[in-house]
Design a protein around this motif. Structure first.
Motif, PDB file in Angstrom:
ATOM      1  N   PRO A 273     -13.301  24.311   1.819  1.00 35.56           N
ATOM      2  CA  PRO A 273     -12.997  25.692   1.440  1.00 35.56           C
ATOM      3  C   PRO A 273     -11.932  25.811   0.346  1.00 35.56           C
ATOM      4  O   PRO A 273     -11.863  26.798  -0.362  1.00 35.56           O
ATOM      5  N   MET A 274     -11.108  24.784   0.212  1.00 34.56           N
ATOM      6  CA  MET A 274     -10.049  24.812  -0.793  1.00 34.56           C
ATOM      7  C   MET A 274     -10.506  24.209  -2.114  1.00 34.56           C
ATOM      8  O   MET A 274      -9.735  24.154  -3.070  1.00 34.56           O
ATOM      9  N   GLY A 275     -11.742  23.760  -2.156  1.00 31.75           N
ATOM     10  CA  GLY A 275     -12.280  23.201  -3.390  1.00 31.75           C
ATOM     11  C   GLY A 275     -11.734  21.831  -3.741  1.00 31.75           C
ATOM     12  O   GLY A 275     -11.695  21.446  -4.902  1.00 31.75           O
ATOM     13  N   ILE A 276     -11.341  21.073  -2.727  1.00 34.26           N
ATOM     14  CA  ILE A 276     -10.789  19.732  -2.949  1.00 34.26           C
ATOM     15  C   ILE A 276     -11.815  18.714  -2.476  1.00 34.26           C
ATOM     16  O   ILE A 276     -12.335  18.815  -1.373  1.00 34.26           O
ATOM     17  N   GLU A 277     -12.085  17.749  -3.336  1.00 37.20           N
ATOM     18  CA  GLU A 277     -13.014  16.682  -2.966  1.00 37.20           C
ATOM     19  C   GLU A 277     -12.253  15.369  -2.855  1.00 37.20           C
ATOM     20  O   GLU A 277     -11.292  15.142  -3.588  1.00 37.20           O
ATOM     21  N   LEU A 278     -12.685  14.541  -1.929  1.00 39.68           N
ATOM     22  CA  LEU A 278     -12.085  13.216  -1.769  1.00 39.68           C
ATOM     23  C   LEU A 278     -13.150  12.163  -2.031  1.00 39.68           C
ATOM     24  O   LEU A 278     -13.644  11.520  -1.112  1.00 39.68           O
ATOM     25  N   LYS A 279     -13.492  11.998  -3.276  1.00 42.01           N
ATOM     26  CA  LYS A 279     -14.539  11.044  -3.639  1.00 42.01           C
ATOM     27  C   LYS A 279     -13.990   9.651  -3.933  1.00 42.01           C
ATOM     28  O   LYS A 279     -14.712   8.678  -3.846  1.00 42.01           O
ATOM     29  N   ASN A 280     -12.707   9.595  -4.293  1.00 43.11           N
ATOM     30  CA  ASN A 280     -12.139   8.302  -4.668  1.00 43.11           C
ATOM     31  C   ASN A 280     -10.633   8.272  -4.380  1.00 43.11           C
ATOM     32  O   ASN A 280     -10.073   9.246  -3.897  1.00 43.11           O
ATOM     33  N   LYS A 281     -10.008   7.160  -4.718  1.00 35.67           N
ATOM     34  CA  LYS A 281      -8.572   6.983  -4.460  1.00 35.67           C
ATOM     35  C   LYS A 281      -7.720   7.981  -5.251  1.00 35.67           C
ATOM     36  O   LYS A 281      -6.693   8.446  -4.749  1.00 35.67           O
ATOM     37  N   ASP A 282      -8.148   8.310  -6.470  1.00 35.48           N
ATOM     38  CA  ASP A 282      -7.393   9.293  -7.252  1.00 35.48           C
ATOM     39  C   ASP A 282      -7.383  10.654  -6.563  1.00 35.48           C
ATOM     40  O   ASP A 282      -6.363  11.351  -6.559  1.00 35.48           O
ATOM     41  N   ASP A 283      -8.516  11.051  -5.976  1.00 36.62           N
ATOM     42  CA  ASP A 283      -8.590  12.316  -5.243  1.00 36.62           C
ATOM     43  C   ASP A 283      -7.651  12.281  -4.034  1.00 36.62           C
ATOM     44  O   ASP A 283      -6.983  13.274  -3.727  1.00 36.62           O
ATOM     45  N   GLN A 284      -7.599  11.146  -3.346  1.00 37.86           N
ATOM     46  CA  GLN A 284      -6.704  11.010  -2.193  1.00 37.86           C
ATOM     47  C   GLN A 284      -5.246  11.109  -2.627  1.00 37.86           C
ATOM     48  O   GLN A 284      -4.440  11.776  -1.970  1.00 37.86           O
ATOM     49  N   ARG A 285      -4.919  10.462  -3.758  1.00 40.27           N
ATOM     50  CA  ARG A 285      -3.544  10.529  -4.267  1.00 40.27           C
ATOM     51  C   ARG A 285      -3.190  11.969  -4.668  1.00 40.27           C
ATOM     52  O   ARG A 285      -2.083  12.434  -4.406  1.00 40.27           O
ATOM     53  N   ARG A 286      -4.141  12.665  -5.268  1.00 39.53           N
ATOM     54  CA  ARG A 286      -3.905  14.057  -5.646  1.00 39.53           C
ATOM     55  C   ARG A 286      -3.637  14.908  -4.410  1.00 39.53           C
ATOM     56  O   ARG A 286      -2.717  15.724  -4.390  1.00 39.53           O
ATOM     57  N   LEU A 287      -4.421  14.717  -3.353  1.00 41.16           N
ATOM     58  CA  LEU A 287      -4.217  15.465  -2.116  1.00 41.16           C
ATOM     59  C   LEU A 287      -2.846  15.170  -1.524  1.00 41.16           C
ATOM     60  O   LEU A 287      -2.119  16.082  -1.136  1.00 41.16           O
ATOM     61  N   MET A 288      -2.478  13.909  -1.454  1.00 40.39           N
ATOM     62  CA  MET A 288      -1.179  13.549  -0.880  1.00 40.39           C
ATOM     63  C   MET A 288      -0.026  14.095  -1.739  1.00 40.39           C
ATOM     64  O   MET A 288       0.989  14.543  -1.210  1.00 40.39           O
ATOM     65  N   ALA A 289      -0.203  14.110  -3.069  1.00 46.60           N
ATOM     66  CA  ALA A 289       0.824  14.674  -3.948  1.00 46.60           C
ATOM     67  C   ALA A 289       0.930  16.188  -3.734  1.00 46.60           C
ATOM     68  O   ALA A 289       2.038  16.747  -3.722  1.00 46.60           O
ATOM     69  N   LEU A 290      -0.204  16.845  -3.547  1.00 50.87           N
ATOM     70  CA  LEU A 290      -0.222  18.286  -3.290  1.00 50.87           C
ATOM     71  C   LEU A 290       0.505  18.606  -1.983  1.00 50.87           C
ATOM     72  O   LEU A 290       1.332  19.516  -1.931  1.00 50.87           O
ATOM     73  N   ILE A 291       0.222  17.831  -0.952  1.00 53.16           N
ATOM     74  CA  ILE A 291       0.888  18.039   0.341  1.00 53.16           C
ATOM     75  C   ILE A 291       2.387  17.768   0.208  1.00 53.16           C
ATOM     76  O   ILE A 291       3.210  18.532   0.731  1.00 53.16           O
ATOM     77  N   ALA A 292       2.753  16.711  -0.512  1.00 51.84           N
ATOM     78  CA  ALA A 292       4.177  16.386  -0.713  1.00 51.84           C
ATOM     79  C   ALA A 292       4.882  17.518  -1.467  1.00 51.84           C
ATOM     80  O   ALA A 292       5.997  17.913  -1.100  1.00 51.84           O
TER      81      ALA A 292
END
Length: 197
Positions: free
Chosen positions: A77-96
């Motif tokens: 629903p938030m338009g975030i995809e976790l297709k690769n490691k860069d996406d995971q890093r982006r999510l963790m940076a957003l949460i941080a």
């Protein structure tokens, strides 16, 4: 009401407020309201309620946290995809970033959670929503600016067009409310209608 009564008691003398005490009371109330608004990532109360409902739908187990198992339900629903490691890093940076901003805004450290984890409590989720909203707005603005360049509009022309469009939307909403026919207002702006603005 209780907070107002407590403050009034603190500033009053024999159940009366002189002008200076009244000004100090209002000033303290203003600062208190601003601090609470800051803890809400500057969302209005109704927006906070809507976001809280979204959070509750994602928090399937009702723990008050969105944990690792619930994260996938959060992302789509938030338009975030976790297709690769860069996406995971982006999510963790957003949460941080959301955690850091929440802490700087006066949110209780326990509600901010531990840096480096993907578990989210509501205040951090709220700040994450605000960060995503700002990101989306910045992207839309950049796209508008690029489109304006392609079409050859100056910045002044774009601002004037934007102002006229916002005025038109407000007028259409007002007319729709006056009609009160339960129908959504028509957002089709013809060239003739634009020239009338």
């Amino acid at each position: 009401y209780v907070e107002l009564q407590t403050l009034a008691d603190r500033y009053s003398k024999e159940d009366r407020l002189d002008f200076d005490s009244f000004v100090n009371l209002v000033d303290e109330l203003h600062h208190s309201c601003q601090a609470e608004k800051k803890k809400q990532a500057s969302f209005h109360d109704s927006e906070v309620q809507d976001i809280r409902r979204q959070f509750a739908r994602i928090d399937h187990d009702g723990s008050g946290e969105i944990d690792r198992d619930e994260i996938p339900r959060l992302l789509k629903p938030m338009g975030i995809e976790l297709k690769n490691k860069d996406d995971q890093r982006r999510l963790m940076a957003l949460i941080a970033d959301a955690r850091k901003w929440a802490a700087e805004s006066g949110v209780d450290p326990d509600d901010c959670g531990k840096q480096g984890t993907a578990t989210l409590r509501f205040p951090v989720f709220l700040f994450m929503c605000r960060l995503l909203q700002r990101e989306k707005e910045a992207k839309a603005l950049a796209e508008e600016e690029e489109e304006a360049k392609v079409l050859g509009f100056t910045e002044g022309q774009v601002k004037k067009l934007h102002s006229k469009f916002c005025f038109w939307v407000a007028r259409m909403q007002e007319e729709s409310q006056i009609a009160d026919d339960g129908k959504d207002f028509n957002l089709t702006l013809t060239l003739e209608g634009f020239e009338k603005l």
